[in-house]
Motif scaffolding. Structure first.
Motif, PDB file in Angstrom:
ATOM      1  N   ILE A 141       0.949  -1.363   0.064  1.00 23.72           N
ATOM      2  CA  ILE A 141       0.096   0.055  -0.104  1.00 23.72           C
ATOM      3  C   ILE A 141       0.939   1.275   0.202  1.00 23.72           C
ATOM      4  N   GLU A 142       1.962   1.238   0.659  1.00 22.63           N
ATOM      5  CA  GLU A 142       3.001   2.164   0.630  1.00 22.63           C
ATOM      6  C   GLU A 142       3.634   2.607  -0.523  1.00 22.63           C
ATOM      7  N   LEU A 143       3.490   1.138  -1.597  1.00 21.25           N
ATOM      8  CA  LEU A 143       4.188   1.432  -2.957  1.00 21.25           C
ATOM      9  C   LEU A 143       3.037   2.170  -3.794  1.00 21.25           C
ATOM     10  N   ALA A 144       1.767   1.837  -3.378  1.00 23.40           N
ATOM     11  CA  ALA A 144       0.609   2.450  -4.114  1.00 23.40           C
ATOM     12  C   ALA A 144       0.862   3.838  -3.903  1.00 23.40           C
ATOM     13  N   LYS A 145       0.936   4.160  -2.495  1.00 17.18           N
ATOM     14  CA  LYS A 145       0.912   5.618  -2.621  1.00 17.18           C
ATOM     15  C   LYS A 145       1.849   6.451  -2.941  1.00 17.18           C
ATOM     16  N   LYS A 146       2.928   5.783  -3.269  1.00 13.92           N
ATOM     17  CA  LYS A 146       4.428   6.532  -3.735  1.00 13.92           C
ATOM     18  C   LYS A 146       3.809   6.569  -5.371  1.00 13.92           C
ATOM     19  N   LEU A 147       3.464   5.561  -5.924  1.00 14.49           N
ATOM     20  CA  LEU A 147       3.118   5.730  -7.408  1.00 14.49           C
ATOM     21  C   LEU A 147       2.096   6.672  -7.570  1.00 14.49           C
ATOM     22  N   GLY A 264      -9.605  -5.217  -0.522  1.00 12.60           N
ATOM     23  CA  GLY A 264      -9.058  -5.038  -1.866  1.00 12.60           C
ATOM     24  C   GLY A 264      -9.459  -3.785  -2.298  1.00 12.60           C
ATOM     25  N   PHE A 265      -8.907  -3.339  -3.320  1.00 10.84           N
ATOM     26  CA  PHE A 265      -9.402  -1.867  -3.839  1.00 10.84           C
ATOM     27  C   PHE A 265      -8.766  -1.787  -5.369  1.00 10.84           C
ATOM     28  N   THR A 266      -9.318  -0.883  -6.075  1.00  9.01           N
ATOM     29  CA  THR A 266      -8.687  -0.505  -7.312  1.00  9.01           C
ATOM     30  C   THR A 266      -8.847   1.044  -7.380  1.00  9.01           C
ATOM     31  N   VAL A 267      -7.715   1.590  -7.566  1.00  7.28           N
ATOM     32  CA  VAL A 267      -7.698   3.085  -7.718  1.00  7.28           C
ATOM     33  C   VAL A 267      -7.617   3.334  -9.375  1.00  7.28           C
ATOM     34  N   ILE A 268      -8.324   4.239  -9.874  1.00  7.43           N
ATOM     35  CA  ILE A 268      -8.212   4.289 -11.514  1.00  7.43           C
ATOM     36  C   ILE A 268      -8.195   5.809 -11.613  1.00  7.43           C
ATOM     37  N   GLY A 269      -6.917   6.010 -12.413  1.00  8.49           N
ATOM     38  CA  GLY A 269      -6.572   7.480 -12.693  1.00  8.49           C
ATOM     39  C   GLY A 269      -6.423   7.577 -14.239  1.00  8.49           C
ATOM     40  N   THR A 270      -6.339   8.811 -14.482  1.00  9.06           N
ATOM     41  CA  THR A 270      -6.127   9.212 -15.995  1.00  9.06           C
ATOM     42  C   THR A 270      -4.979   8.526 -16.536  1.00  9.06           C
ATOM     43  N   LYS A 271      -4.063   8.307 -15.891  1.00  8.29           N
ATOM     44  CA  LYS A 271      -3.165   7.643 -16.856  1.00  8.29           C
ATOM     45  C   LYS A 271      -2.385   6.244 -16.318  1.00  8.29           C
ATOM     46  N   GLY A 272      -3.257   5.705 -15.480  1.00  4.20           N
ATOM     47  CA  GLY A 272      -2.987   4.186 -15.129  1.00  4.20           C
ATOM     48  C   GLY A 272      -3.850   4.201 -13.783  1.00  4.20           C
ATOM     49  N   SER A 273      -3.480   2.576 -13.367  1.00  6.39           N
ATOM     50  CA  SER A 273      -4.560   1.992 -12.553  1.00  6.39           C
ATOM     51  C   SER A 273      -3.719   1.068 -11.306  1.00  6.39           C
ATOM     52  N   ASN A 282       1.433  -9.788  -0.786  1.00  7.78           N
ATOM     53  CA  ASN A 282       2.640  -9.345  -1.291  1.00  7.78           C
ATOM     54  C   ASN A 282       2.738  -9.382  -2.675  1.00  7.78           C
ATOM     55  N   GLU A 283       1.690  -8.721  -3.273  1.00  7.46           N
ATOM     56  CA  GLU A 283       1.543  -8.549  -4.649  1.00  7.46           C
ATOM     57  C   GLU A 283       0.930  -7.072  -4.914  1.00  7.46           C
ATOM     58  N   LEU A 284       1.177  -6.156  -5.717  1.00  2.00           N
ATOM     59  CA  LEU A 284       0.481  -4.860  -6.011  1.00  2.00           C
ATOM     60  C   LEU A 284       0.305  -4.995  -7.761  1.00  2.00           C
ATOM     61  N   HIS A 285      -0.564  -4.851  -8.252  1.00  2.00           N
ATOM     62  CA  HIS A 285      -0.934  -4.696  -9.550  1.00  2.00           C
ATOM     63  C   HIS A 285      -0.932  -3.258 -10.292  1.00  2.00           C
ATOM     64  N   PHE A 286      -0.072  -2.886 -11.285  1.00  2.00           N
ATOM     65  CA  PHE A 286      -0.023  -1.671 -11.699  1.00  2.00           C
ATOM     66  C   PHE A 286      -0.023  -1.559 -13.090  1.00  2.00           C
ATOM     67  N   ARG A 299       0.818  -5.222 -14.737  1.00  2.00           N
ATOM     68  CA  ARG A 299       2.017  -5.861 -14.160  1.00  2.00           C
ATOM     69  C   ARG A 299       1.995  -6.189 -12.555  1.00  2.00           C
ATOM     70  N   ARG A 300       2.515  -7.408 -12.446  1.00  2.00           N
ATOM     71  CA  ARG A 300       2.488  -7.786 -10.986  1.00  2.00           C
ATOM     72  C   ARG A 300       3.752  -7.725 -10.455  1.00  2.00           C
ATOM     73  N   ILE A 301       3.519  -6.753  -9.236  1.00  2.00           N
ATOM     74  CA  ILE A 301       5.139  -6.336  -8.670  1.00  2.00           C
ATOM     75  C   ILE A 301       5.000  -7.213  -7.353  1.00  2.00           C
ATOM     76  N   VAL A 302       6.014  -7.931  -7.200  1.00  2.00           N
ATOM     77  CA  VAL A 302       6.079  -8.937  -5.883  1.00  2.00           C
ATOM     78  C   VAL A 302       6.940  -7.915  -4.814  1.00  2.00           C
ATOM     79  N   ILE A 303       6.249  -8.068  -3.524  1.00  2.00           N
ATOM     80  CA  ILE A 303       6.908  -7.186  -2.777  1.00  2.00           C
ATOM     81  C   ILE A 303       7.837  -7.963  -1.869  1.00  2.00           C
TER      82      ILE A 303
END
Ligand SMILES: NC(=O)c1ccc[n+]([C@@H]2O[C@H](COP(=O)([O-])OP(=O)(O)OC[C@H]3O[C@@H](n4cnc5c(N)ncnc54)[C@H](O)[C@@H]3O)[C@@H](O)[C@H]2O)c1
Length: 374
Positions: A141-147, A264-273, A282-286, A299-303
């Motif tokens: 989630i910290e990685l999601a915040k940073k992205l 769970g959640f999905t965040v949808i932005g104008t340039k990515g999700s 231990n996975e984040l999808h970006f 892409r599946r990012i492994v933490i």
């Protein structure tokens, strides 16, 4: 001057005791050589037998039955509060008034009024005030915040989140404080909905207004032969408008058949999700629209240890962190707040008050049938 030791007391010895004790027993090793010595001084529970067993089992030096044996004791620096929600405020305010730092379980309190008293007491005392919203500080989630902060998904237009568990789906599950609004404040939406709302706010920003529908699936739970009346929601569905204009939906239920720890959640932005579920924590999808269209996809990012909050644990990527480590991460934040003299280190009381306000506004909206301002 460096702090050599921090002396802890804990109020409550139920389910949460195991997780907090595990973190306290191990954090010195994970932060070595930069951690002060951790001393597990005293556990308090109104149930003497529970307190005694907790002390013996998890390595607390002493046990007692009166919270003041911790909140007012000279040999305690930090009070951890893991009682039912309705008992958080009294203990926290007393502890802060007596110069203690406080780590409080979520939700901050049963009511907004009680949460406000806690925020005031923390501001007056100038002591560390951390809330165990331990999913929000999770490495993925910290990685999601940073992205999001780095602009990788552009402007956020939508947040869809849920926290579904099924631990209360059996109507024979006995009545407890969780089913009593006068102690818990709210049902599933306060208990686990508060976690996903906290994440929504951390990723998107403050909530402006909310509409909601609550559902009580089981009207009674057994204690006596006729059963005790349940006064809270088993399921709540909300529509949410954030202050920055993003819109979303956030749902929670503890009777969601088959869903074990599906935060769970999905965040949808104008340039990515971005997508996440705790059941694969231990996975984040970006997804990024910078990728060439023909290879575009999530892409599946492994933490692993490369991600800051995960760094103290396992060196190899992908070996996996779990619920226990989440408590070590929160405890590290508390220790940082104390040793660096930054009492409002996140997640703090003021942030948690906003979540309390969202939960109360949702309950109001469910009753009025209208949108309610937070
Ligand atoms: N962060 C998380 O993942 C997470 C998970 C579960 C629970 N929680 C929170 O932790 C808190 C405790 O939940 P739990 O599942 O451990 O509850 P629990 O019912 O298992 O345990 C509560 C304990 O508190 C004791 N108690 C009650 N009132 C007290 C008082 N006034 N003074 C001292 N002791 C008192 C009870 O005797 C019991 O032993 C709640 O606020 C809950 O929302 C957080």
């Amino acid at each position: 001057m460096a702090i050599e030791a921090i002396r802890f007391g804990i109020i409550g010895s139920g389910y949460m005791l195991k997780a907090h004790s595990l973190a306290l027993r191990n954090i010195e090793g994970f932060l070595w050589p930069n951690a002060p010595r951790i001393q597990m001084m005293r556990v308090v529970d109104i149930n003497t037998r529970a307190a005694e067993e907790a002390a013996k089992r998890w390595g607390w030096r002493e046990w007692a039955t009166d919270p003041e044996a911790i909140t007012r004791a000279d040999d305690i620096d930090v009070v951890i509060i893991i009682t039912p929600n309705g008992a958080h405020a009294e203990a926290a305010v007393d502890a802060l008034k007596h110069g203690k730092h406080v780590l409080c379980e979520k939700p901050l309190a049963d009511t907004v009024k009680a949460a406000e008293r806690m925020v005031e007491a923390a501001a007056e005392a100038g002591k560390a005030n951390v809330v165990n919203f331990g999913y929000r500080t999770w490495p993925a989630i910290e990685l999601a915040k940073k992205l999001i902060a780095d602009g990788e998904i552009g402007d956020i237009v939508h947040f869809q989140g849920h926290y579904f568990q099924d631990y209360a789906r059996d109507p024979k599950m006995p009545f407890s404080w969780r089913f009593d609004r006068s102690v818990a404040g709210a049902g599933a939406f306060g208990d686990i909905g508060s976690h996903i709302m906290d994440i929504a706010v951390a990723l998107v920003g403050p909530v402006w207004r909310i509409s909601a529908k609550t559902r009580r699936i089981f009207a009674r739970r057994p204690v006596t032969e006729s059963g005790q009346i349940v006064t809270v929601d088993d399921m709540t569905c909300t529509l949410v408008e954030f202050a920055n204009g993003a819109v979303g939906s956030v749902h929670a239920s503890w009777a969601a058949t088959g869903h074990k720890c599906d935060l769970g959640f999905t965040v949808i932005g104008t340039k990515g999700s971005i997508k996440f579920t705790w059941e694969r924590s231990n996975e984040l999808h970006f997804f990024s629209d910078k990728d060439a269209a023909e290879i575009g996809g999530f892409r599946r990012i492994v933490i692993g240890g490369i991600h800051p909050e995960a760094a103290p644990f396992w060196f190899a990527q992908g070996q996996g962190l779990g619920y226990g480590e989440a408590f070590v991460i929160i405890l590290r934040r508390l220790i940082d707040a104390i040793t660096t003299g930054k009492p409002s280190t996140s997640p703090n009381f003021a942030e948690a008050l906003h979540v309390n306000r969202i939960v109360e506004a949702a309950l109001r909206a469910a009753e009025s049938g209208n949108w309610e301002n937070v």
